[in-house]
Design a protein around this motif. Structure first.
Motif, mmCIF file in Angstrom:
data_model
loop_
_atom_site.group_PDB
_atom_site.id
_atom_site.type_symbol
_atom_site.label_atom_id
_atom_site.label_comp_id
_atom_site.label_asym_id
_atom_site.label_seq_id
_atom_site.Cartn_x
_atom_site.Cartn_y
_atom_site.Cartn_z
ATOM 1 N N SER A 121 -30.997 11.969 85.976
ATOM 2 C CA SER A 121 -31.924 13.128 86.128
ATOM 3 C C SER A 121 -31.888 12.521 87.585
ATOM 4 N N VAL A 122 -31.991 13.394 89.082
ATOM 5 C CA VAL A 122 -32.048 13.290 90.346
ATOM 6 C C VAL A 122 -33.251 14.344 91.167
ATOM 7 N N HIS A 123 -34.400 13.650 91.499
ATOM 8 C CA HIS A 123 -35.002 14.384 91.913
ATOM 9 C C HIS A 123 -35.232 13.903 93.515
ATOM 10 N N THR A 124 -35.787 15.115 94.354
ATOM 11 C CA THR A 124 -36.800 15.044 95.473
ATOM 12 C C THR A 124 -37.958 15.027 95.488
ATOM 13 N N SER A 125 -38.755 13.644 95.986
ATOM 14 C CA SER A 125 -40.228 14.218 96.417
ATOM 15 C C SER A 125 -40.685 13.867 97.727
ATOM 16 N N GLU A 126 -41.699 14.806 98.445
ATOM 17 C CA GLU A 126 -42.234 15.139 99.944
ATOM 18 C C GLU A 126 -43.561 14.913 99.183
ATOM 19 N N LEU A 127 -44.076 14.355 100.255
ATOM 20 C CA LEU A 127 -45.723 13.804 100.039
ATOM 21 C C LEU A 127 -46.023 15.097 100.916
ATOM 22 N N LEU A 128 -47.570 15.827 100.666
ATOM 23 C CA LEU A 128 -48.144 16.234 101.561
ATOM 24 C C LEU A 128 -49.940 15.936 101.956
ATOM 25 N N SER A 129 -50.162 15.888 103.040
ATOM 26 C CA SER A 129 -51.122 16.709 102.999
ATOM 27 C C SER A 129 -52.155 17.963 103.798
ATOM 28 N N GLY A 130 -52.192 18.739 102.824
ATOM 29 C CA GLY A 130 -52.614 20.280 103.044
ATOM 30 C C GLY A 130 -50.605 20.969 103.309
ATOM 31 N N LYS A 131 -50.785 21.519 104.755
ATOM 32 C CA LYS A 131 -49.162 21.532 104.367
ATOM 33 C C LYS A 131 -48.445 21.152 105.528
ATOM 34 N N THR A 132 -49.407 19.348 105.954
ATOM 35 C CA THR A 132 -48.169 18.688 106.691
ATOM 36 C C THR A 132 -47.719 16.895 106.417
ATOM 37 N N SER A 133 -45.976 17.130 105.869
ATOM 38 C CA SER A 133 -45.783 16.105 105.194
ATOM 39 C C SER A 133 -45.983 14.745 106.031
ATOM 40 N N VAL A 134 -46.208 13.780 105.127
ATOM 41 C CA VAL A 134 -46.947 12.617 105.415
ATOM 42 C C VAL A 134 -45.508 11.075 104.937
ATOM 43 N N GLN A 135 -44.729 12.488 104.356
ATOM 44 C CA GLN A 135 -43.419 10.834 104.024
ATOM 45 C C GLN A 135 -42.248 11.843 103.844
ATOM 46 N N ASP A 136 -41.058 11.623 104.786
ATOM 47 C CA ASP A 136 -39.870 12.244 104.118
ATOM 48 C C ASP A 136 -39.689 12.491 102.623
ATOM 49 N N PRO A 137 -38.912 13.283 103.029
ATOM 50 C CA PRO A 137 -38.788 13.678 101.437
ATOM 51 C C PRO A 137 -37.987 12.319 100.726
ATOM 52 N N PHE A 138 -37.799 12.003 99.523
ATOM 53 C CA PHE A 138 -36.872 10.713 99.434
ATOM 54 C C PHE A 138 -36.479 11.325 97.452
ATOM 55 N N LYS A 139 -35.775 10.245 97.648
ATOM 56 C CA LYS A 139 -34.302 10.435 96.209
ATOM 57 C C LYS A 139 -35.308 9.786 95.038
ATOM 58 N N VAL A 140 -35.575 10.094 94.203
ATOM 59 C CA VAL A 140 -35.080 9.287 92.605
ATOM 60 C C VAL A 140 -35.310 9.583 91.855
ATOM 61 N N LEU A 141 -33.579 8.491 91.436
ATOM 62 C CA LEU A 141 -32.713 8.595 90.369
ATOM 63 C C LEU A 141 -33.265 8.063 89.202
ATOM 64 N N THR A 142 -33.909 8.872 88.200
ATOM 65 C CA THR A 142 -34.308 8.684 87.103
ATOM 66 C C THR A 142 -33.553 8.571 85.482
ATOM 67 N N THR A 143 -33.508 7.076 84.929
ATOM 68 C CA THR A 143 -32.873 6.990 83.548
ATOM 69 C C THR A 143 -33.574 7.562 82.235
ATOM 70 N N LEU A 144 -33.617 8.396 81.280
ATOM 71 C CA LEU A 144 -34.350 9.184 80.488
ATOM 72 C C LEU A 144 -33.436 8.525 79.032
ATOM 73 N N GLN A 145 -34.554 8.110 78.799
ATOM 74 C CA GLN A 145 -33.803 7.490 76.633
ATOM 75 C C GLN A 145 -35.093 8.514 76.071
ATOM 76 N N LYS A 146 -33.863 8.684 74.800
ATOM 77 C CA LYS A 146 -34.276 9.544 73.839
ATOM 78 C C LYS A 146 -35.268 8.436 72.197
ATOM 79 N N ILE A 147 -36.089 8.184 72.596
ATOM 80 C CA ILE A 147 -36.881 7.019 71.647
ATOM 81 C C ILE A 147 -37.897 7.937 70.696
ATOM 82 N N ASP A 148 -37.291 7.227 69.698
ATOM 83 C CA ASP A 148 -38.638 8.062 68.215
ATOM 84 C C ASP A 148 -38.701 9.800 68.603
ATOM 85 N N ASP A 149 -37.557 10.241 68.847
ATOM 86 C CA ASP A 149 -37.598 11.684 69.223
ATOM 87 C C ASP A 149 -38.491 12.281 70.927
#
Length: 165
Positions: A94-122
């Motif tokens: 999966s890929v998601h973006t994350s933007e960090l905010l303080s109130g309504k103000t962005s304090v970190q430009d959005p960045f992408k995260v690539l995540t690998t998920l494994q099914k382990i013991d259901d």
């Protein structure tokens, strides 16, 4: 499971992980956060790739990220899942973006995260996270952690996470 088509099951699993890890980070709840991860797992930033082998290492990273967020004044995130696909029956990418905010103000430009998920013991667990944070040395350092110098690594150093003093 064809490439290019959204798989609703993969999307639901990944969305649950994105929201759950975000909520746990904002609440400062390491136990809830850790419940989404398999140990060991990998973290990669622009600083390099590391293997997190223990809850102690994982907890330390969690607290460093919390500290960084407090310093930035983060009050909430804007996270958006962009893609989630089954790689095979036991693995979701999966890929998601994350933007960090303080109130309504962005304090970190959005960045992408690539995540690998494994099914382990259901249970679907994170086994690999890759962060594309190009403009925050502090956040990259919080995730990657203090490491021995290259000279130390060329000797007998292990490259393991160094405890904060």
């Amino acid at each position: 499971m064809s490439i290019g088509k959204v798989d609703t099951v993969a999307w639901e699993v990944a969305e649950n992980v994105v929201q759950g890890t975000g909520d746990a980070l904002l609440e400062g709840n390491y136990e809830a956060f850790a419940s989404f991860f398999n140990l060991p797992f990998w973290v990669e930033t622009t600083m390099g790739k590391i293997e997190i082998k223990s809850h102690d290492e994982h907890r330390e990273i969690f607290h460093r990220v919390q500290w960084q967020y407090r310093g930035m004044g983060v009050t909430h995130f804007r996270r958006e899942l962009l893609a989630a696909y089954f790689f095979d029956s036991g693995q979701i990418l999966s890929v998601h973006t994350s933007e960090l905010l303080s109130g309504k103000t962005s304090v970190q430009d959005p960045f992408k995260v690539l995540t690998t998920l494994q099914k382990i013991d259901d249970t679907w667990l994170i086994t690999d996270n890759r962060y594309a944070i190009n403009n925050s040395v502090g956040l990259n350092r919080a995730l990657y952690g203090p490491r021995p110098s290259e000279d130390e690594l060329n000797g007998n150093g292990s490259g393991d996470l160094l405890p904060l003093k």
